[in-house]
Design a protein around this motif. Structure first.
Motif, PDB file in Angstrom:
ATOM      1  N   VAL A 212       0.926  -1.223  -0.018  1.00 20.16           N
ATOM      2  CA  VAL A 212       0.131   0.069   0.023  1.00 20.16           C
ATOM      3  C   VAL A 212       0.924   1.332  -0.188  1.00 20.16           C
ATOM      4  O   VAL A 212       1.686   1.310   0.803  1.00 20.16           O
ATOM      5  N   GLU A 213       0.541   2.081  -0.883  1.00 20.01           N
ATOM      6  CA  GLU A 213       1.277   3.422  -1.018  1.00 20.01           C
ATOM      7  C   GLU A 213       0.487   4.611  -1.081  1.00 20.01           C
ATOM      8  O   GLU A 213      -0.833   4.415  -1.639  1.00 20.01           O
ATOM      9  N   PRO A 214       0.857   5.681  -0.535  1.00 18.54           N
ATOM     10  CA  PRO A 214       0.031   7.048  -0.535  1.00 18.54           C
ATOM     11  C   PRO A 214       0.008   7.828  -1.674  1.00 18.54           C
ATOM     12  O   PRO A 214       0.491   9.007  -1.882  1.00 18.54           O
ATOM     13  N   GLN A 215      -0.279   7.130  -2.855  1.00 19.48           N
ATOM     14  CA  GLN A 215       0.012   7.584  -4.116  1.00 19.48           C
ATOM     15  C   GLN A 215      -1.036   6.834  -5.072  1.00 19.48           C
ATOM     16  O   GLN A 215      -1.761   6.080  -4.735  1.00 19.48           O
ATOM     17  N   GLY A 216      -1.076   7.435  -6.272  1.00 19.67           N
ATOM     18  CA  GLY A 216      -1.802   6.841  -7.260  1.00 19.67           C
ATOM     19  C   GLY A 216      -1.516   5.749  -8.090  1.00 19.67           C
ATOM     20  O   GLY A 216      -2.189   4.855  -8.771  1.00 19.67           O
ATOM     21  N   ALA A 217      -0.254   5.093  -8.179  1.00 18.50           N
ATOM     22  CA  ALA A 217       0.234   4.194  -8.961  1.00 18.50           C
ATOM     23  C   ALA A 217       1.527   3.484  -8.169  1.00 18.50           C
ATOM     24  O   ALA A 217       1.787   3.839  -7.204  1.00 18.50           O
ATOM     25  N   ALA A 218       1.413   2.114  -8.277  1.00 22.95           N
ATOM     26  CA  ALA A 218       2.382   1.216  -7.727  1.00 22.95           C
ATOM     27  C   ALA A 218       3.631   1.527  -8.072  1.00 22.95           C
ATOM     28  O   ALA A 218       3.932   1.521  -9.203  1.00 22.95           O
ATOM     29  N   SER A 219       4.667   1.413  -7.206  1.00 28.26           N
ATOM     30  CA  SER A 219       6.310   1.219  -7.499  1.00 28.26           C
ATOM     31  C   SER A 219       6.584  -0.138  -7.037  1.00 28.26           C
ATOM     32  O   SER A 219       5.874  -0.724  -6.497  1.00 28.26           O
ATOM     33  N   ALA A 220       7.849  -0.113  -7.113  1.00 24.03           N
ATOM     34  CA  ALA A 220       8.595  -1.741  -6.908  1.00 24.03           C
ATOM     35  C   ALA A 220       8.342  -2.005  -5.580  1.00 24.03           C
ATOM     36  O   ALA A 220       8.148  -1.454  -4.631  1.00 24.03           O
TER      37      ALA A 220
END
Lengths: 262, 102
Positions: A212-220
């Motif tokens: 889960v990330e606080p942004q709109g797209a996934a990173s590694a």
């Protein structure tokens, strides 16, 4: 809800590049003349610090930062900060840890081969007649824009649901590892939010790399133990200096600290 | 970078002669490791390793990248880990690993 939270930008991201993050751990070391040493750990001396540099902020974004600085009164008040470069979930590669809540009829088995060549994946088997989920609840602002991602596969094609608070999205799971992603913003009045996967009845799927990330797209994918939600973070400075570089274009640098002993 | 550190003492006499002796049972090794172009997963792995060791408190086995020799009792040097990410998949940090005695 009175929880003071660090603002997201209009894009849903929490920060821009470059990001500087510093971890500090305190250890008392007594070194003898021959080079041998005695060490004493001080877990409460832990400190994490971020330096977030912003450029080309809009008037609204700069205003939101200014408003946040005022609400926090500089270094005075604490707030909830979500690590912009981290995976917010705790124990993301250990789905049998107590931070995870599996449905009562969901079997969770580890040691399954993962897409990175290891054995860190998990098999979720639901032999019941209804859907079963596995979730983790975070004490984080529910109104934030979050991105949930996971690598999944299943022997038979099934449709699994990704859960963010009261939002859900169905994703098809094939027999090859595929990354599924769901971005959503939850109920702004809630002070916690849950994330997870729902497995349909009488089916099984392999899962790896829940993030889960606080942004709109996934990173590694980033495997975690403690997660990236920092309660009681503080601004490191009493001064916020915003430079206006053009019409509707502002830049500034924000320093944030989180200390266990504060 | 790789260092070999001895701990010797020197006693110098009035006539200029010297007597030297070892203050330790043998040399210790130290490695300076600069990492760049790391992706987010690699950065997270370094951060988790730093946290698992509680900075310089914990010890681990380290394989010398020059010759493959394994040093069983090593620690990180320093209390802090500084990670800088300038763009996606372009993170960097510097670590120093020291061999412990005893």
């Amino acid at each position: 809800m009175d929880m003071l939270v660090y603002p997201q930008l209009a894009t849903g991201a929490l920060s821009q590049f470059p990001i500087r993050k510093q971890h500090r751990k305190r250890t008392v070391v007594n070194t003898a003349a021959d080079g041998t040493s005695i060490k004493l750990a001080d877990p409460n001396g832990e400190l994490t610090q971020w330096q977030l540099a912003y450029a080309d902020l809009s008037d609204a974004e700069a205003g939101a930062l200014e408003q946040f600085y005022s609400a926090a009164e500089g270094t005075l008040n604490s707030f909830v900060f979500l690590d912009p470069s981290g995976n917010l979930l705790a124990w993301s590669s250990k789905l049998d840890d107590e931070v995870w809540t599996p449905g009562p009829l969901l079997s969770v088995i580890g040691g399954i081969s993962d897409p990175d060549g290891g054995t860190e994946a998990w098999r979720l088997t639901n032999s019941s007649a209804g859907a079963q989920d596995i979730i983790q609840t975070l004490e984080a602002p529910a109104g934030y824009f979050y991105c949930l991602s996971a690598y999944v596969r299943s022997a038979q094609a099934v449709s699994a649901a990704m859960l963010i608070g009261n939002g859900r999205a169905d994703r098809t799971v094939a027999n090859q590892w595929t990354r599924i992603v769901f971005a959503f913003s939850g109920d702004a009045t809630a002070s916690s939010i849950h994330f997870g996967l729902e497995v349909p009845s009488a089916s099984s799927l392999d899962v790896f790399g829940l993030q889960v990330e606080p942004q709109g797209a996934a990173s590694a994918y980033k495997a975690t133990t403690t997660g990236g939600v920092y309660q009681d973070a503080r601004l490191a400075d009493d001064v916020l200096a915003i430079t206006t570089t053009g019409v509707n274009r502002h830049s500034c640098t924000v320093n944030i600290i989180h200390a266990k002993h504060l | 970078m790789r260092y070999v550190l001895f701990r010797n003492q020197t006693v110098r006499f009035v006539d200029g002669t010297e007597q030297r002796y070892r203050d330790a049972s043998g040399p210790l090794h130290r490695w300076g490791i600069r990492l760049s172009e790391l992706d987010e997963g690699e950065i997270a792995a370094v951060e988790e390793f730093f946290a698992a060791n509680q900075g310089e408190f914990g010890s681990f086995a380290f394989t010398d990248p020059w010759n493959g020799q394994v040093y069983n009792n090593c620690s990180l040097l320093g209390e802090s880990l500084d990670v800088q990410t300038v763009a996606e998949t372009r993170g960097g940090t510097t670590l120093t690993v020291v061999e412990n005695r005893g």
